[in-house]
Motif scaffolding. Structure first.
Motif, mmCIF file in Angstrom:
data_model
loop_
_atom_site.group_PDB
_atom_site.id
_atom_site.type_symbol
_atom_site.label_atom_id
_atom_site.label_comp_id
_atom_site.label_asym_id
_atom_site.label_seq_id
_atom_site.Cartn_x
_atom_site.Cartn_y
_atom_site.Cartn_z
ATOM 1 N N ARG A 131 -43.365 -19.492 65.184
ATOM 2 C CA ARG A 131 -44.394 -18.716 64.799
ATOM 3 C C ARG A 131 -44.688 -17.534 65.831
ATOM 4 N NH1 ARG A 131 -49.005 -21.726 60.988
ATOM 5 N NH2 ARG A 131 -47.672 -22.985 59.828
ATOM 6 N N PRO A 132 -44.950 -16.319 65.279
ATOM 7 C CA PRO A 132 -45.242 -15.368 66.131
ATOM 8 C C PRO A 132 -46.268 -15.690 66.690
ATOM 9 C CG PRO A 132 -44.697 -14.125 63.991
ATOM 10 C CD PRO A 132 -44.589 -15.997 63.813
ATOM 11 N N GLY A 133 -46.326 -15.150 68.193
ATOM 12 C CA GLY A 133 -47.688 -15.408 69.084
ATOM 13 C C GLY A 133 -47.832 -16.707 69.524
ATOM 14 N N CYS A 134 -46.918 -17.612 69.517
ATOM 15 C CA CYS A 134 -47.123 -19.186 70.136
ATOM 16 C C CYS A 134 -47.384 -18.861 71.270
ATOM 17 C CB CYS A 134 -45.593 -19.684 69.899
ATOM 18 S SG CYS A 134 -45.452 -21.290 70.766
ATOM 19 N N VAL B 131 -35.836 -18.687 52.851
ATOM 20 C CA VAL B 131 -36.775 -17.770 53.765
ATOM 21 C C VAL B 131 -37.805 -17.196 53.058
ATOM 22 C CG1 VAL B 131 -36.707 -15.601 55.288
ATOM 23 C CG2 VAL B 131 -34.782 -17.179 55.231
ATOM 24 N N GLY B 132 -37.896 -16.713 51.870
ATOM 25 C CA GLY B 132 -38.720 -16.117 51.009
ATOM 26 C C GLY B 132 -39.805 -17.098 50.919
ATOM 27 N N PRO B 133 -39.863 -17.813 50.343
ATOM 28 C CA PRO B 133 -41.035 -19.019 50.380
ATOM 29 C C PRO B 133 -41.748 -19.310 51.837
ATOM 30 C CG PRO B 133 -39.292 -19.780 48.886
ATOM 31 C CD PRO B 133 -38.541 -18.607 49.636
ATOM 32 N N TRP B 134 -40.757 -19.527 52.639
ATOM 33 C CA TRP B 134 -41.403 -19.726 53.909
ATOM 34 C C TRP B 134 -42.368 -18.766 54.406
ATOM 35 C CZ3 TRP B 134 -41.304 -17.410 58.857
ATOM 36 C CH2 TRP B 134 -41.398 -18.248 60.095
ATOM 37 N N LEU B 135 -41.861 -17.486 54.323
ATOM 38 C CA LEU B 135 -42.583 -16.251 54.550
ATOM 39 C C LEU B 135 -44.117 -16.382 53.690
ATOM 40 C CD1 LEU B 135 -39.851 -13.627 54.705
ATOM 41 C CD2 LEU B 135 -41.272 -14.556 56.696
#
Length: 265
Positions: A96-99, A236-240
């Motif tokens: 995740r960004p900002g970890c 990837v789509g469902p994960w986003l």
């Protein structure tokens, strides 16, 4: 371990973690759960004493962050008093960004120390290296390398802790050790991790889990393109979408083995 010293036998085992430990994308069991490396490990340990009374619990749930693992699984795991505990977590945070990697390290250390305090042997893991098999993973590598160094340092400083080094194993560069989603292990990948843990616990090698697979037939360009497009659409789509909506694949999902019960295979 001295070659003349017999490895420690364990009468009970608890697995703690996320989808890696839950067993995502291994073969399906009759009850609908994935098998996974932890089940494979439990089977091997149970067989050492004929399987009579060997206790096994698996509290891992897919999608969990390290804070959730600590808040939702740690007290139960510590309370079971198992002789062996595997603890894997933090990679979902890194994705995740900002970890906050310092917070991940702090929570992982606190969890491992609490489990060690029960008298258990505690197994930790270094992540595999995704840089040679997954496009776009370069941004993750500083955090992955830092977490690797942290785990290795923790194990060196804490008797009773054991590390399974997956990062240095080049076999995991091979996509055949990964499921179609490219994030979870294939059955062969799970088989190798189970063997890696057994060897880290001093068992004689049943096979070389680090060995490369036989060469695969080269994939044509368009086959690779179709595979990448399918991966983007299906995985990837469902994960986003889940990330954008604050949902997790593990929301509301119970552990597959919430109690320390005799392992029956």
């Amino acid at each position: 371990m001295d070659e003349t010293t017999a490895p420690t036998r364990f009468a009970s085992y608890v697995a703690v973690g996320d989808s890696f430990t839950e067993g995502m994308c291994d073969e399906l069991l009759p009850d609908g759960h994935y098998r996974g490396w932890a089940d494979r490990l439990a089977a091997a340990l149970a067989a050492e004493d004929g399987g009579s009374g060997f206790g096994y619990a698996n509290l891992a749930v897919r999608g969990k962050l390290i804070g959730q693992i600590c808040d939702e699984q740690l007290a139960a795991a510590a309370g079971m008093g198992a002789e062996l505990v595997t603890l894997a977590g933090g990679l979902n945070d890194v994705l995740r960004p900002g970890c906050d990697i310092a917070e991940v390290e702090a929570r992982l250390a606190a969890a491992a120390e609490r489990l060690l305090a029960t008298g258990a042997t505690v197994v930790l893991f270094t992540s595999t290296d995704p840089s040679r098999r997954m496009a776009g993973s370069a941004r993750l590598m500083p955090a992955i390398r830092r977490l690797k160094a942290f785990v290795e340092g923790f194990v060196a400083a804490h008797p009773g802790a054991v590390v399974v080094d997956l990062f240095s194993a080049g076999c995991f560069d091979d996509r055949r050790l990964w499921a179609e989603d490219r994030l979870h292990l294939s059955p062969e990948g799970h088989r190798r991790v189970a063997e890696a843990v057994l060897q880290a616990l001093g068992r004689p090698a049943a096979f070389d889990w680090r060995a490369a697979l036989p060469p695969a037939p080269p994939a044509g360009r368009w086959r690779r393109v179709r595979s990448d497009l399918r991966w983007l659409r299906i995985h990837v789509g469902p994960w986003l979408v889940r990330r954008l909506t604050g949902r997790s694949s593990g929301d509301g999902r119970p552990a597959k083995r919430a109690e320390l019960l005799p392992y029956e295979g």
